[in-house]
Design an enzyme around this catalytic site. Structure first.
Site, PDB file in Angstrom:
ATOM      1  N   GLU A 149     -35.191 -19.810 -25.707  1.00 24.98           N
ATOM      2  CA  GLU A 149     -35.934 -20.987 -26.166  1.00 24.98           C
ATOM      3  C   GLU A 149     -36.034 -22.051 -25.086  1.00 24.98           C
ATOM      4  O   GLU A 149     -36.343 -23.207 -25.357  1.00 24.98           O
ATOM      5  CB  GLU A 149     -35.283 -21.576 -27.422  1.00 24.98           C
ATOM      6  N   ASP A 202     -35.360 -27.374 -23.833  1.00 21.56           N
ATOM      7  CA  ASP A 202     -34.728 -26.455 -24.764  1.00 21.56           C
ATOM      8  C   ASP A 202     -35.105 -26.882 -26.175  1.00 21.56           C
ATOM      9  O   ASP A 202     -35.109 -28.082 -26.482  1.00 21.56           O
ATOM     10  CB  ASP A 202     -33.208 -26.514 -24.557  1.00 21.56           C
ATOM     11  N   ASN A 258     -33.869 -19.889 -36.463  1.00 26.55           N
ATOM     12  CA  ASN A 258     -34.000 -18.447 -36.674  1.00 26.55           C
ATOM     13  C   ASN A 258     -33.196 -17.988 -37.884  1.00 26.55           C
ATOM     14  O   ASN A 258     -33.642 -17.130 -38.653  1.00 26.55           O
ATOM     15  CB  ASN A 258     -33.543 -17.685 -35.427  1.00 26.55           C
ATOM     16  N   ASP A 269     -40.567 -16.761 -33.431  1.00 27.15           N
ATOM     17  CA  ASP A 269     -41.567 -16.409 -32.418  1.00 27.15           C
ATOM     18  C   ASP A 269     -42.794 -17.306 -32.516  1.00 27.15           C
ATOM     19  O   ASP A 269     -43.333 -17.760 -31.497  1.00 27.15           O
ATOM     20  CB  ASP A 269     -41.986 -14.945 -32.583  1.00 27.15           C
ATOM     21  N   HIS A 298     -36.712 -14.443 -37.535  1.00 25.35           N
ATOM     22  CA  HIS A 298     -37.123 -14.337 -36.128  1.00 25.35           C
ATOM     23  C   HIS A 298     -38.645 -14.344 -35.952  1.00 25.35           C
ATOM     24  O   HIS A 298     -39.149 -14.798 -34.917  1.00 25.35           O
ATOM     25  CB  HIS A 298     -36.527 -13.071 -35.512  1.00 25.35           C
TER      26      HIS A 298
END
Length: 322
Positions: free
Chosen positions: A239, A195, A203, A212, A208
């Site tokens: 994630e 994770d 974020n 990405d 965002h």
């Protein structure tokens, strides 16, 4: 063997297999009228098999009176090889047209059952021969296009659209398959689940789109940390990433997870609220020897518990949950 000179190495290739040199020459001279194909000719069945294995022609014109190996037997061999070359669950197909001097329905039926697609009776009409070759190559080209699309669709179905690594569906299928295989081979199976630490905050701070880009970089680093072709890393969701390590025990899986942790850390992606001001990942590791009285979901839950233990211990670390 006779090979028609051509500058186009990617042109469709027609393999002419006939024992008579005169017949081979006549057929090849006729096919010269089709400038978009390459012609190879041989009168020897064994040499024909070698040519097929090395070049895999687009079409075969095959005389049924070969010495040492009849055309029907050779047809069966070609079809058997095609099945063994099955790619992406879609078998390749090579048009095979048998040439025969005998107008015999029994021979025709046996040839079709063996895998031939059509018959031409000798002496072959030039007009009919050219028409048959054009038609068969047209069908073969469409089949190759369908095969290519099929492979692309299969790749799309198993790959995560953002990161380009396998998706959750592929992970589930692979885990089930590897679980059964490890039962048969009595081998260990390990799971590493990871994770990205403080990804929500990442974020919130950077947006965002930056998130990405971060996930793509992390996915790539985790994939590159796996050195064996049988190992798989997939995007589990959000994630989270997960790796399947067949034939790897707990110590080996821990070492892989630690390599993955360092690889993600070495990306040096800035993160104001991250560990040491940059992106990091936490990892949970679990290992077992699969058996029919266990389920792969148990192994996954154990690895997930290890991940939470790594996070509770401060993140950016690996926790092995026995």
């Amino acid at each position: 063997m006779f090979d028609q000179p051509t500058s186009g190495k990617h042109k469709p290739t027609v393999l002419v297999i006939a024992p008579s040199a005169a017949n081979r020459t006549q057929i090849c001279e006729c096919l010269y009228q089709l400038p978009d194909i390459r012609t190879i000719a041989t009168g020897d069945g064994k040499q024909a098999l070698t040519i097929i294995q090395e070049t895999w022609p687009s079409m075969v014109l095959l005389d049924d009176t070969l010495q040492g190996m009849d055309g029907i037997s050779l047809t069966r061999t070609i079809r058997s090889w095609e099945q063994s070359r099955d790619e992406a669950d879609f078998s390749p197909w090579t048009p095979i047209v048998l040439l025969s001097a005998v107008n015999d329905e029994d021979i025709l039926a046996r040839g079709i059952l063996a895998g031939a697609d059509d018959f031409l009776y000798k002496p072959v009409s030039e007009v009919v021969l050219l028409a048959k070759v054009r038609a068969m190559l047209r069908i073969a080209t469409r089949q190759q296009e369908i095969c290519a699309v099929h492979r692309q669709l299969k790749e799309i179905a198993i790959l995560d659209s953002l990161t380009g690594i396998p998706n959750r569906r592929h992970f589930d299928d692979t885990l089930a398959a590897e679980w059964k295989r490890c039962i048969r081979t009595e081998s260990p199976l390990s799971i590493v689940i990871s994770d990205v630490d403080f990804f929500k905050q990442f974020n919130d701070i950077y947006g965002h789109q930056a998130g990405d880009v971060c996930l793509k970089a992390v996915a790539s680093s985790l994939s590159e940390s796996l050195f064996r072709v049988e190992d798989t890393v997939a995007r589990y969701g959000g994630e989270e990433f997960v790796a399947i390590l067949p034939g790897t025990d707990a110590n080996g899986a821990y070492a892989v997870a630690e390599r993955m942790r360092l690889s993600a850390r070495d990306l040096c992606i800035p993160h104001q609220q991250g560990i040491g001001g940059r992106i990091s990942c936490s990892f949970g590791v679990a290992s077992t020897r699969p058996s029919i009285d266990k389920a792969p979901q148990q192994l996954l839950r154990t690895a997930d518990a290890g991940l939470y233990a790594a996070k509770r211990a401060g993140r950016n670390r690996v926790a092995l949950n026995q």
